[in-house]
Write a protein that holds these residues in place. Structure first.
Motif, short mmCIF file in Angstrom:
data_model
loop_
_atom_site.label_atom_id
_atom_site.label_comp_id
_atom_site.label_asym_id
_atom_site.label_seq_id
_atom_site.Cartn_x
_atom_site.Cartn_y
_atom_site.Cartn_z
N ASP A 159 21.59 102.93 -13.56
CA ASP A 159 20.23 103.42 -13.65
C ASP A 159 20.12 104.59 -14.61
O ASP A 159 19.13 104.71 -15.35
CB ASP A 159 19.73 103.82 -12.26
N ARG A 160 21.13 105.45 -14.63
CA ARG A 160 21.09 106.60 -15.55
C ARG A 160 21.18 106.12 -17.00
O ARG A 160 20.45 106.61 -17.88
CB ARG A 160 22.22 107.57 -15.22
N LEU A 161 22.06 105.18 -17.27
CA LEU A 161 22.20 104.66 -18.63
C LEU A 161 20.92 103.93 -19.06
O LEU A 161 20.49 104.04 -20.22
CB LEU A 161 23.40 103.73 -18.72
N ALA A 162 20.33 103.19 -18.13
CA ALA A 162 19.11 102.45 -18.46
C ALA A 162 17.99 103.39 -18.89
O ALA A 162 17.15 103.02 -19.74
CB ALA A 162 18.67 101.61 -17.26
N SER A 163 17.97 104.60 -18.34
CA SER A 163 16.93 105.56 -18.73
C SER A 163 17.07 105.98 -20.19
O SER A 163 16.12 106.47 -20.79
CB SER A 163 16.97 106.79 -17.81
N ASP A 164 18.25 105.78 -20.77
CA ASP A 164 18.47 106.04 -22.19
C ASP A 164 18.44 104.76 -23.01
O ASP A 164 18.82 104.75 -24.19
CB ASP A 164 19.83 106.73 -22.41
N GLY A 165 18.05 103.65 -22.38
CA GLY A 165 17.97 102.39 -23.10
C GLY A 165 19.30 101.69 -23.29
O GLY A 165 19.43 100.81 -24.14
N ILE A 166 20.31 102.06 -22.46
CA ILE A 166 21.64 101.50 -22.58
C ILE A 166 21.87 100.49 -21.46
O ILE A 166 21.76 100.83 -20.28
CB ILE A 166 22.73 102.60 -22.50
N ASP A 167 22.16 99.25 -21.82
CA ASP A 167 22.49 98.23 -20.84
C ASP A 167 23.96 98.33 -20.45
O ASP A 167 24.81 98.66 -21.29
CB ASP A 167 22.22 96.82 -21.40
N SER A 168 24.26 98.03 -19.21
CA SER A 168 25.65 98.08 -18.74
C SER A 168 25.97 96.82 -17.96
O SER A 168 25.12 96.25 -17.28
CB SER A 168 25.89 99.32 -17.88
N TYR A 169 27.25 96.42 -18.08
CA TYR A 169 27.71 95.17 -17.47
C TYR A 169 28.99 95.47 -16.69
O TYR A 169 29.95 95.99 -17.24
CB TYR A 169 27.96 94.12 -18.56
N PRO A 170 29.01 95.14 -15.39
CA PRO A 170 30.13 95.53 -14.53
C PRO A 170 31.23 94.48 -14.47
O PRO A 170 30.99 93.27 -14.58
CB PRO A 170 29.46 95.68 -13.16
N LYS A 171 32.44 94.97 -14.26
CA LYS A 171 33.57 94.10 -13.95
C LYS A 171 34.54 94.86 -13.08
O LYS A 171 34.61 96.10 -13.13
CB LYS A 171 34.27 93.58 -15.21
N THR A 172 35.28 94.13 -12.27
CA THR A 172 36.36 94.76 -11.53
C THR A 172 37.52 95.01 -12.48
O THR A 172 37.67 94.34 -13.50
CB THR A 172 36.87 93.88 -10.37
N SER A 173 38.36 95.98 -12.14
CA SER A 173 39.57 96.19 -12.93
C SER A 173 40.64 95.16 -12.59
O SER A 173 41.60 94.98 -13.33
CB SER A 173 40.12 97.59 -12.69
N GLY A 174 40.47 94.48 -11.45
CA GLY A 174 41.51 93.60 -10.93
C GLY A 174 42.47 94.33 -10.02
O GLY A 174 43.33 93.72 -9.39
N LYS A 175 42.31 95.65 -9.96
CA LYS A 175 43.10 96.48 -9.04
C LYS A 175 42.14 97.15 -8.08
O LYS A 175 41.35 96.47 -7.42
CB LYS A 175 43.96 97.47 -9.83
N LYS A 176 42.13 98.47 -8.03
CA LYS A 176 41.31 99.14 -7.02
C LYS A 176 39.96 99.61 -7.54
O LYS A 176 39.09 99.98 -6.76
CB LYS A 176 42.07 100.35 -6.46
N GLY A 177 39.77 99.61 -8.87
CA GLY A 177 38.56 100.18 -9.43
C GLY A 177 37.71 99.17 -10.17
O GLY A 177 37.84 97.96 -10.00
N MET A 178 36.85 99.69 -11.04
CA MET A 178 36.00 98.82 -11.84
C MET A 178 35.59 99.55 -13.12
O MET A 178 35.85 100.75 -13.27
CB MET A 178 34.77 98.35 -11.05
N GLN A 179 35.00 98.80 -14.03
CA GLN A 179 34.49 99.37 -15.26
C GLN A 179 33.07 98.90 -15.52
O GLN A 179 32.68 97.81 -15.10
CB GLN A 179 35.36 98.95 -16.47
N LEU A 180 32.32 99.76 -16.21
CA LEU A 180 31.04 99.36 -16.77
C LEU A 180 31.22 99.31 -18.28
O LEU A 180 31.73 100.25 -18.90
CB LEU A 180 29.94 100.37 -16.42
N CYS A 181 30.79 98.20 -18.87
CA CYS A 181 30.91 97.99 -20.30
C CYS A 181 29.51 97.96 -20.91
O CYS A 181 28.64 97.24 -20.43
CB CYS A 181 31.62 96.67 -20.59
N CYS A 182 29.32 98.73 -21.98
CA CYS A 182 28.00 98.87 -22.58
C CYS A 182 28.06 98.54 -24.06
O CYS A 182 28.78 99.21 -24.82
CB CYS A 182 27.49 100.31 -22.42
N PRO A 183 27.32 97.52 -24.51
CA PRO A 183 27.30 97.23 -25.95
C PRO A 183 26.53 98.30 -26.69
O PRO A 183 25.44 98.71 -26.26
CB PRO A 183 26.59 95.87 -26.02
#
Length: 305
Positions: A159-183
Motif C-alpha cells: 500500500d505504501r509503494l502504491a501511493s508512489d505509483g509503484i506496483d509490487s509482486y510478492p513471492k516466498t523466498s522458499g525458506k522462512k521469508g518473502m520478497q516483494l519485486c517491483c518493476p
C-alpha cells in the motif's frame, strides 16, 4: 565403477547427464533426475527471469545435507555454447577484479546447471550493462515472527509503494521469508534504488515499531520483520522466482497472489509451509507466471532528497 551417464539432446545441444538416481533431498527422496525434470518443466516461466542477468549458483553436489558452495565464475569444462560475460567483481572473496559469469538464457544451459546440482539460482536486480530494472524488498522474520508476519508487512509495503505509483509482486523466498519485486524504469542507479527502498523501510518502521525493523543489527530483530532494503546494492543477488531452495523438502521461491498474502497474514497458507516443486508446477499450469509483469518495466522511483 564409473557413474552412469545418459547422453541427451536438448534443443540441439548435446549433454551428458550423470547420477540421475542420486538423492539430493534425502528426507523427501527427491533425486537429481527429478531436479533436472523440474527445471526442464518450469523453464518457460523461469528463463525470462534469468535472461541477460549474471547468475550466481549454489551447488549441492552431495545433496542438501552434504555441504554446498557458491559459484559465480564459469566452472572448468563449461561448454563453449554456454553464454558467459566478463564483468567487474567488486568485493570478490577471492580478490578477482573480474568474473566470467554464466548467463542462463536457454534450456540447454539450465539443464547443464541442474546436472551440476546447482539447486539455487540467484540474480542481481540489473541486466548486463544496464541500471536496475527491478527493486526488491526482502522481508526476513526474526523468530518468533514467521511468514505470517511477513505477509502482514508485505500488505503494508504494497500500500505504501502504491501511493508512489509503484506496483509490487510478492513471492516466498522458499525458506522462512518473502520478497516483494517491483518493476522500475531502469534509468536510476542501484544507489538511488537502495536509497528509496531504505526510506520506505524507515517510514514503515516508524509507523509500526512493534512489527518492523529497518536496521540490520541482529539484536533488534527478534519478533519483528526486517525489511532488507540493501538487496538493491549492485553487488547483491536475490533468489530467482521458481528457483529450488536447499531445504528438507524441494521447496521453491513461489510467486503469490495478493489474496494469498492476505490469507497468509491471517495465519493461513502460505504462512504454514513452503510450496514444493510439484505444487509449483501445478500452480503455473493453472495461473501462468504471476510475475510476468516484472518483465514489462515500470516507472521511475521518486527521488530521495
Amino acid at each position: 565403477m564409473p557413474a552412469e551417464r545418459l547422453k541427451v539432446d536438448v534443443e540441439g545441444r548435446a549433454l551428458e547427464l550423470s547420477n540421475l538416481d542420486k538423492v539430493l533431498y534425502p528426507k523427501a527422496g527427491f533425486t537429481k533426475g527429478e531436479v533436472i525434470d523440474y527445471y526442464t518443466r518450469i523453464a518457460p516461466v523461469l528463463l525470462p527471469h534469468l535472461g541477460d542477468r549474471a547468475l550466481t549458483r549454489i551447488r549441492f553436489p552431495n545433496g542438501v545435507d552434504g555441504g554446498s558452495f557458491f559459484e559465480k565464475n564459469a566452472p572448468a569444462a563449461t561448454p563453449e555454447w554456454v553464454r558467459t560475460e566478463n564483468l567487474p567483481a567488486p568485493g570478490s572473496s577471492k580478490g578477482r577484479e573480474t568474473i566470467d559469469y554464466v548467463v542462463c538464457d536457454d534450456l540447454p544451459t539450465l539443464v547443464w546447471l541442474a546436472n551440476l546440482a546447482a539447486l539455487e539460482l540467484h540474480t542481481p536486480q540489473w541486466k548486463i550493462g544496464e541500471h536496475p530494472d527491478m527493486m526488491v524488498v526482502d522481508l526476513d522474520p526474526g523468530a518468533p515472527a514467521a511468514l505470517k508476519q511477513c505477509c502482514q508487512v508485505a500488505l503494508l509495503m504494497r500500500d505504501r509503494l502504491a501511493s508512489d505509483g509503484i506496483d509490487s509482486y510478492p513471492k516466498t523466498s522458499g525458506k522462512k521469508g518473502m520478497q516483494l519485486c517491483c518493476p522500475i524504469a531502469g534509468t536510476q542507479s542501484s544507489d538511488d534504488v537502495s536509497a528509496y527502498a531504505k526510506r520506505i523501510a524507515q517510514e514503515l518502521e516508524q509507523a509500526h515499531p512493534k512489527l518492523i525493523v529497518s536496521k540490520m543489527a541482529k539484536n533488534l530483530r527478534p519478533g519483528k520483520v526486517f525489511i532488507d532494503w540493501s538487496q538493491n546494492n549492485a553487488a547483491k543477488t536475490t533468489v530467482a522466482p521458481y528457483s529450488l531452495r536447499a531445504q528438507a523438502v524441494p521447496s521453491v521461491s513461489t510467486p503469490l497472489t495478493w489474496d494469498e498474502v492476505s490469507a497468509g497474514a491471517a495465519g493461513k497458507r502460505p504462512s504454514t509451509r513452503p510450496y514444493t516443486a510439484d505444487e509449483v508446477l501445478k500452480r503455473v499450469a493453472r495461473q501462468g507466471d504471476l510475475l510476468a509483469p516484472l518483465l514489462d518495466g515500470g516507472p521511475e522511483l521518486p527521488a530521495v532528497s
